[in-house]
Design a protein around this motif. Structure first.
Motif, PDB file in Angstrom:
ATOM      1  N   SER A  83      41.651 -76.692  67.007  1.00 57.38           N
ATOM      2  CA  SER A  83      40.919 -75.278  67.571  1.00 57.38           C
ATOM      3  C   SER A  83      41.099 -74.363  67.661  1.00 57.38           C
ATOM      4  O   SER A  83      40.315 -73.559  67.750  1.00 57.38           O
ATOM      5  N   GLU A  84      42.351 -73.285  67.474  1.00 60.05           N
ATOM      6  CA  GLU A  84      41.967 -72.106  67.634  1.00 60.05           C
ATOM      7  C   GLU A  84      40.858 -71.657  66.013  1.00 60.05           C
ATOM      8  O   GLU A  84      40.918 -69.947  66.306  1.00 60.05           O
TER       9      GLU A  84
ATOM     10  N   GLN B 225      34.710 -69.260  64.699  1.00 53.66           N
ATOM     11  CA  GLN B 225      33.036 -69.197  65.490  1.00 53.66           C
ATOM     12  C   GLN B 225      33.339 -68.127  65.996  1.00 53.66           C
ATOM     13  O   GLN B 225      32.009 -66.929  66.231  1.00 53.66           O
ATOM     14  N   ALA B 226      34.325 -67.162  66.169  1.00 51.19           N
ATOM     15  CA  ALA B 226      33.927 -65.662  66.742  1.00 51.19           C
ATOM     16  C   ALA B 226      33.781 -64.549  65.761  1.00 51.19           C
ATOM     17  O   ALA B 226      32.568 -63.703  66.367  1.00 51.19           O
TER      18      ALA B 226
ATOM     19  N   GLN C   8      30.408 -61.340  62.764  1.00 53.95           N
ATOM     20  CA  GLN C   8      29.128 -60.925  61.724  1.00 53.95           C
ATOM     21  C   GLN C   8      27.386 -60.938  62.219  1.00 53.95           C
ATOM     22  O   GLN C   8      26.477 -60.307  61.813  1.00 53.95           O
ATOM     23  N   ARG C   9      26.443 -61.655  62.935  1.00 55.64           N
ATOM     24  CA  ARG C   9      25.396 -62.498  63.236  1.00 55.64           C
ATOM     25  C   ARG C   9      25.158 -60.830  63.943  1.00 55.64           C
ATOM     26  O   ARG C   9      23.809 -59.817  63.518  1.00 55.64           O
ATOM     27  N   ILE C  10      26.461 -59.924  64.648  1.00 58.49           N
ATOM     28  CA  ILE C  10      25.721 -59.095  65.437  1.00 58.49           C
ATOM     29  C   ILE C  10      25.740 -57.730  65.093  1.00 58.49           C
ATOM     30  O   ILE C  10      24.573 -57.177  65.215  1.00 58.49           O
TER      31      ILE C  10
END
Length: 300
Positions: free
Chosen positions: A93-94, A100-101, A106-108
Motif C-alpha cells: 500500500s505504501e 503514485q505520488a 513527475q507529471r507536475i
C-alpha cells in the motif's frame, strides 16, 4: 476386721541371678530392631512413593510445559505469518502510494518544464526581434557612417603613406650622397696620412737613433708635466735648507730639473740611446719633422 486389696502395681521383678532382666533386654532389643526395620521400610516405601509421585509430577509438568511451548510456538508462527501478511499489504500500500505520488510529481514537473519551454521560446522570439531591431538601428546609425569614415581615413592614410615614402626616399638619397662625400673625404685623408706615415717610417728606418730621439724628446715634456703635477696640487710647501745651495722656489725648480735629468739616464739604461751623444738629424725632402724633432735639431 481384715485388709482388702483393691489394686496394686508391680514396679519391678528381679531375681538374684538377673535372668528376668536379661530375658527382658533380649526381647526389648528384638522389639526395637523390628521397630527400626519397620520404620526404615516405612521411610523407604514413603521415599519411593514420594519419588514416584515427584517423577509423575515432573513428567506432568514437563508435558504441560511442552504443550505450552508448542502452543506458544504455533501462536508465534501464526502471528508471524499474520504480521508478514499485514506488513506485506502495508508495504504494498505504501509503495503504491509512493509510486503514485512520484508519478504525480513527475507529471507536475513535466507540465512545469513544458511551461518553461514555452516561456523560453517566447523569450527567444522576443530577443530575436530585438536583435533584428538593434541590427537595423546599428546599420543606420553606426555601421554606414563608420564605413564612410573608414574609407576617408584609408584614403588619407594612403596619401600620408605616399608622402612619407617620398620624403624618406629623398632623405635616404641625401644621406647616401652625403655618406659618399664623407667617405671620399675620409678616404682622401686616410691616403694622405698613410703616405705621410710611409715617408715617416722610411725616415725612421734611415735615421733610427734620430727617430728614437724624436720620440724621447716628444715624451719628455709630458714626463716633466707628470712630475710637476703633484706639486701643483700642494697648497703650502715648507722647505728646510742646510745653508748650502739654492733655497725657496729655485730649490724646488732645481728638484724638478734634477728629476728630468735623471729621466734621460733612465732612457739610456732602458733603450741604450744616449740622448746627449746624438747628432742633429737631417730629414729627407717630403718628410715633415715633428716639433720635437725640430726642437732636438735646434738644441743639437
Amino acid at each position: 476386721m481384715g485388709i482388702t486389696v483393691v489394686s496394686y502395681t508391680i514396679k519391678d521383678i528381679c531375681d538374684e541371678e538377673g535372668y528376668l532382666r536379661a530375658l527382658g533386654q533380649a526381647r526389648t532389643a528384638e522389639v526395637k530392631r523390628d521397630a527400626r526395620i519397620g520404620e526404615a521400610e516405612a521411610k523407604r516405601d514413603a521415599q519411593i512413593k514420594e519419588a514416584l509421585a515427584e517423577e509423575e509430577r515432573l513428567a506432568a509438568k514437563f508435558l504441560n510445559e511442552t504443550e505450552v511451548a508448542k502452543a506458544k510456538r504455533d501462536f508465534e508462527l501464526k502471528k508471524a505469518i499474520y504480521d508478514q501478511e499485514v506488513n506485506t499489504k502495508k508495504a504494498d500500500s505504501e509503495l503504491a502510494y509512493s509510486l503514485q505520488a512520484a508519478k504525480t510529481r513527475q507529471r507536475i514537473k513535466e507540465e512545469q518544464m513544458q511551461v518553461k519551454v514555452v516561456e523560453r521560446t517566447q523569450a527567444i522570439q522576443v530577443q530575436e526581434q530585438e536583435i533584428l531591431r538593434r541590427e537595423k538601428e546599428l546599420e543606420a546609425t553606426i555601421r554606414r557612417p563608420a564605413e564612410a569614415e573608414k574609407y576617408r581615413l584609408e584614403k588619407l592614410a594612403e596619401a600620408n603613406k605616399n608622402r612619407i615614402i617620398m620624403e624618406a626616399e629623398a632623405e635616404a638619397e641625401a644621406i647616401r650622397l652625403k655618406g659618399e662625400a664623407e667617405a671620399f673625404a675620409v678616404e682622401s685623408k686616410a691616403k694622405a696620412e698613410a703616405e705621410q706615415l710611409i715617408k715617416k717610417a722610411d725616415a725612421f728606418r734611415e735615421y733610427k737613433d734620430a727617430a728614437i730621439l724624436d720620440m724621447m724628446l716628444d715624451t719628455l715634456p709630458r714626463v716633466a708635466a707628470e712630475v710637476a703635477a703633484p706639486i701643483s696640487q700642494v697648497n703650502r710647501v715648507v722647505m728646510v735648507s742646510g745653508g748650502k745651495g739654492d733655497i725657496g722656489a729655485a730649490k724646488l725648480t732645481g728638484e724638478v730639473i734634477d728629476i728630468i735629468t735623471k729621466t734621460t739616464t733612465m732612457v739610456h739604461q732602458l733603450t741604450g740611446v744616449n740622448i746627449g751623444a746624438q747628432k742633429p738629424p737631417t730629414f729627407p725632402s717630403g718628410v715633415q719633422a715633428t716639433p720635437a724633432m725640430r726642437t732636438s735639431q735646434a738644441a743639437m
